[in-house]
Scaffold this motif. Structure first.
Motif, PDB file in Angstrom:
ATOM      1  N   THR A 189       4.299  12.932 -11.316  1.00  8.72           N
ATOM      2  CA  THR A 189       2.966  13.267 -11.412  1.00  8.72           C
ATOM      3  C   THR A 189       2.118  12.495 -10.498  1.00  8.72           C
ATOM      4  OG1 THR A 189       2.336  11.364 -13.223  1.00  8.72           O
ATOM      5  CG2 THR A 189       2.866  13.719 -13.751  1.00  8.72           C
ATOM      6  N   GLY A 190       1.102  12.703  -9.850  1.00  8.91           N
ATOM      7  CA  GLY A 190       0.389  12.030  -8.818  1.00  8.91           C
ATOM      8  C   GLY A 190      -1.284  12.356  -9.173  1.00  8.91           C
ATOM      9  N   THR A 191      -2.046  11.132  -8.947  1.00  8.50           N
ATOM     10  CA  THR A 191      -3.524  11.322  -9.218  1.00  8.50           C
ATOM     11  C   THR A 191      -3.996  10.341  -8.137  1.00  8.50           C
ATOM     12  OG1 THR A 191      -3.257  11.443 -11.595  1.00  8.50           O
ATOM     13  CG2 THR A 191      -5.592  11.151 -10.802  1.00  8.50           C
ATOM     14  N   ALA A 192      -4.900  10.833  -7.249  1.00  8.93           N
ATOM     15  CA  ALA A 192      -5.524  10.268  -6.081  1.00  8.93           C
ATOM     16  C   ALA A 192      -7.079  10.461  -6.068  1.00  8.93           C
ATOM     17  CB  ALA A 192      -4.750  10.563  -4.837  1.00  8.93           C
ATOM     18  N   GLU A 193      -7.572   9.233  -5.967  1.00  7.54           N
ATOM     19  CA  GLU A 193      -9.039   9.229  -5.379  1.00  7.54           C
ATOM     20  C   GLU A 193      -9.320  10.032  -4.063  1.00  7.54           C
ATOM     21  OE1 GLU A 193     -11.250   5.432  -6.897  1.00  7.54           O
ATOM     22  OE2 GLU A 193      -9.593   4.931  -5.968  1.00  7.54           O
ATOM     23  N   ILE A 194     -10.270  10.683  -3.851  1.00  8.34           N
ATOM     24  CA  ILE A 194     -10.606  11.427  -2.590  1.00  8.34           C
ATOM     25  C   ILE A 194     -11.384  10.565  -1.621  1.00  8.34           C
ATOM     26  CG2 ILE A 194     -11.662  13.391  -1.555  1.00  8.34           C
ATOM     27  CD1 ILE A 194     -10.747  14.955  -4.020  1.00  8.34           C
ATOM     28  N   SER A 247       0.633  -1.207  -0.089  1.00  3.77           N
ATOM     29  CA  SER A 247       0.092   0.092  -0.007  1.00  3.77           C
ATOM     30  C   SER A 247       0.773   1.089   0.065  1.00  3.77           C
ATOM     31  CB  SER A 247      -0.946  -0.020   1.215  1.00  3.77           C
ATOM     32  OG  SER A 247      -1.737  -1.203   1.339  1.00  3.77           O
ATOM     33  N   LEU A 248       1.805   1.331   0.691  1.00 11.61           N
ATOM     34  CA  LEU A 248       2.713   2.408   0.962  1.00 11.61           C
ATOM     35  C   LEU A 248       3.333   2.964  -0.510  1.00 11.61           C
ATOM     36  CD1 LEU A 248       4.272   1.882   4.385  1.00 11.61           C
ATOM     37  CD2 LEU A 248       2.873   3.806   3.905  1.00 11.61           C
ATOM     38  N   PRO A 249       3.883   2.036  -1.149  1.00  2.61           N
ATOM     39  CA  PRO A 249       4.440   2.478  -2.283  1.00  2.61           C
ATOM     40  C   PRO A 249       3.422   3.268  -3.217  1.00  2.61           C
ATOM     41  CG  PRO A 249       5.439   0.416  -2.076  1.00  2.61           C
ATOM     42  CD  PRO A 249       4.039   0.631  -0.918  1.00  2.61           C
ATOM     43  N   MET A 250       2.253   2.939  -3.235  1.00  2.00           N
ATOM     44  CA  MET A 250       1.032   3.414  -4.135  1.00  2.00           C
ATOM     45  C   MET A 250       0.629   4.621  -3.368  1.00  2.00           C
ATOM     46  SD  MET A 250      -0.790   0.130  -5.674  1.00  2.00           S
ATOM     47  CE  MET A 250      -1.348  -0.414  -3.932  1.00  2.00           C
ATOM     48  N   GLY A 251       1.062   5.131  -2.182  1.00  2.00           N
ATOM     49  CA  GLY A 251       0.399   6.304  -1.503  1.00  2.00           C
ATOM     50  C   GLY A 251      -0.817   6.094  -0.617  1.00  2.00           C
ATOM     51  N   HIS A 252      -1.021   4.875  -0.339  1.00  2.00           N
ATOM     52  CA  HIS A 252      -1.972   4.630   0.624  1.00  2.00           C
ATOM     53  C   HIS A 252      -1.456   4.364   2.054  1.00  2.00           C
ATOM     54  CE1 HIS A 252      -5.327   2.886  -1.959  1.00  2.00           C
ATOM     55  NE2 HIS A 252      -4.310   3.549  -2.861  1.00  2.00           N
ATOM     56  N   ASN A 280     -19.221   8.211   4.215  1.00  2.00           N
ATOM     57  CA  ASN A 280     -19.573   6.635   4.041  1.00  2.00           C
ATOM     58  C   ASN A 280     -18.166   5.950   3.988  1.00  2.00           C
ATOM     59  OD1 ASN A 280     -22.258   7.449   3.320  1.00  2.00           O
ATOM     60  ND2 ASN A 280     -21.457   8.047   1.396  1.00  2.00           N
ATOM     61  N   GLY A 281     -17.107   6.146   4.220  1.00  2.00           N
ATOM     62  CA  GLY A 281     -16.025   5.484   3.952  1.00  2.00           C
ATOM     63  C   GLY A 281     -15.340   5.176   2.649  1.00  2.00           C
ATOM     64  N   GLY A 282     -14.248   4.773   2.608  1.00  2.00           N
ATOM     65  CA  GLY A 282     -13.818   4.463   1.310  1.00  2.00           C
ATOM     66  C   GLY A 282     -13.614   5.589   0.544  1.00  2.00           C
ATOM     67  N   GLY A 291     -16.241   9.541  -8.636  1.00  2.00           N
ATOM     68  CA  GLY A 291     -14.981   9.818  -9.257  1.00  2.00           C
ATOM     69  C   GLY A 291     -14.740  11.262  -8.967  1.00  2.00           C
ATOM     70  N   ARG A 292     -13.988  11.594  -7.512  1.00  2.00           N
ATOM     71  CA  ARG A 292     -13.577  12.652  -7.589  1.00  2.00           C
ATOM     72  C   ARG A 292     -12.004  12.277  -7.157  1.00  2.00           C
ATOM     73  NH1 ARG A 292     -18.152  14.982  -2.919  1.00  2.00           N
ATOM     74  NH2 ARG A 292     -19.875  14.207  -4.158  1.00  2.00           N
TER      75      ARG A 292
END
Length: 322
Positions: free
Chosen positions: A125-130, A32-37, A135-137, A142-143
């Motif tokens: 570059t980086g693109t992350a879901e919000i 998870s950490l290498p992906m930014g989680h 509701n969690g998750g 798609g934000r």
């Protein structure tokens, strides 16, 4: 790199971000950490980390005020940098700068739109879901948060910059498409104003990518169609600290609010007001800190007639007419 710790920047309530100690990692953390989680960083932390790569491998404390001078010309305060901490070797930093430059120049690179003719650029570059705080998750509609962090010029870096856009509304939501062009314009202008010697890109790069750069103006125009006014994209910290500035939220895609009227935001926190604004699909301009004490336009205004809702935050007293 300083993640999980305050940078020491001279601002109140600086967030530490979020980085759990290794003893609190679980079986998924290594993936998870290498992906930014499982981690959250602030913009000053990210800028400080990229500066490590740019400056040859040391972590430097960022600051806003270099010195304070009295009316008599006496220096009453001067910033003290403190001891630099080596994070990576000079050789590793040089390798990372080259890899960061390939993010711009490689045919498969995601940062091509950050390229500057007069200066070689390195970045990521980086693109992350919000995350959905209710509701969690993650939000199902798609934000995203788009990011580009980098430095220039490669030969002798003088500037590190981090560009963040929360919930981009254009056709593309990726960090390279949304933030890359902003980085290019801001950093080029700054380097020129600083009279930094040129470190030009290979002209062949622009010949190969001629069609790509022709599309930049179209994408920028597309990003601003829904707003029709100048926007300053800011994001709150993960600690929900106070912030000022215009923020863009998703507009209704069908061009109509169906007769919805603007609700009263008075008494709401910034988080509550933002979620409400997102729900009805309007742009909002938050100013101040605390709870909403005043809004413009007033409650009851048809949403279809609103370009932007200005919310003034301050010390809220229940039943106060202010």
């Amino acid at each position: 790199f300083g993640f999980g710790s305050r940078t020491g920047l001279e601002v109140p309530l600086e967030s530490r971000g979020m980085f759990r100690s290794r003893k609190n990692w679980n079986g998924l953390s290594m993936g998870s950490l290498p992906m930014g989680h499982e981690i959250a960083v602030t913009m000053p932390q990210l800028a400080a980390a990229f500066s490590v790569i740019a400056n040859g491998g040391t972590l430097v404390k960022p600051h806003l005020v270099d010195r304070v001078v009295s009316q008599d010309g006496d220096v009453t305060h001067r910033f003290k940098a403190g001891e630099e901490v080596r994070v990576i070797s000079e050789a590793t930093a040089a390798t990372m700068r080259e890899l960061a430059h390939r993010v711009i120049t490689s045919p498969d690179g995601t940062g091509t739109k950050a390229a500057i003719r007069e200066y070689r650029v390195g970045g990521k570059t980086g693109t992350a879901e919000i995350a959905d705080p209710i509701n969690g998750g993650y939000y199902k509609d798609g934000r995203y948060t788009a990011v580009f962090a980098g430095f220039a010029p490669i030969a002798d870096p003088k500037i590190t910059a981090v560009i963040v856009v929360s919930e981009p509304m254009g056709k593309y939501h990726w960090g390279g498409s949304v933030c890359g062009p902003v980085f290019r314009e801001v950093v080029r202008d700054a380097l020129v104003r600083m009279n930094v010697p040129e470190d030009p890109m290979d002209p062949e790069f622009f010949r190969r990518n001629r069609s790509l750069f022709k599309e930049i103006a179209k994408e920028v125009d597309a990003d601003t169609v829904g707003s029709q006014f100048e926007l300053s994209f800011l994001e709150p910290s993960i600690m929900d600290e106070s912030f000022d500035g215009l923020e863009l939220v998703d507009a209704k895609t069908d061009g109509s609010s169906g007769g919805v009227q603007l609700p009263s935001f008075v008494g709401m926190t910034k988080r509550e007001a933002k979620l409400r604004a997102l729900d009805i699909g309007i742009a909002w301009d938050p100013q101040g800190a605390g709870r909403v004490v005043r809004q413009d336009p007033p409650a009851g205004t048809p949403v279809d007639d609103i370009r932007v809702c200005k919310l003034i935050f301050g010390r809220y007293v229940e039943n106060d007419d202010a």
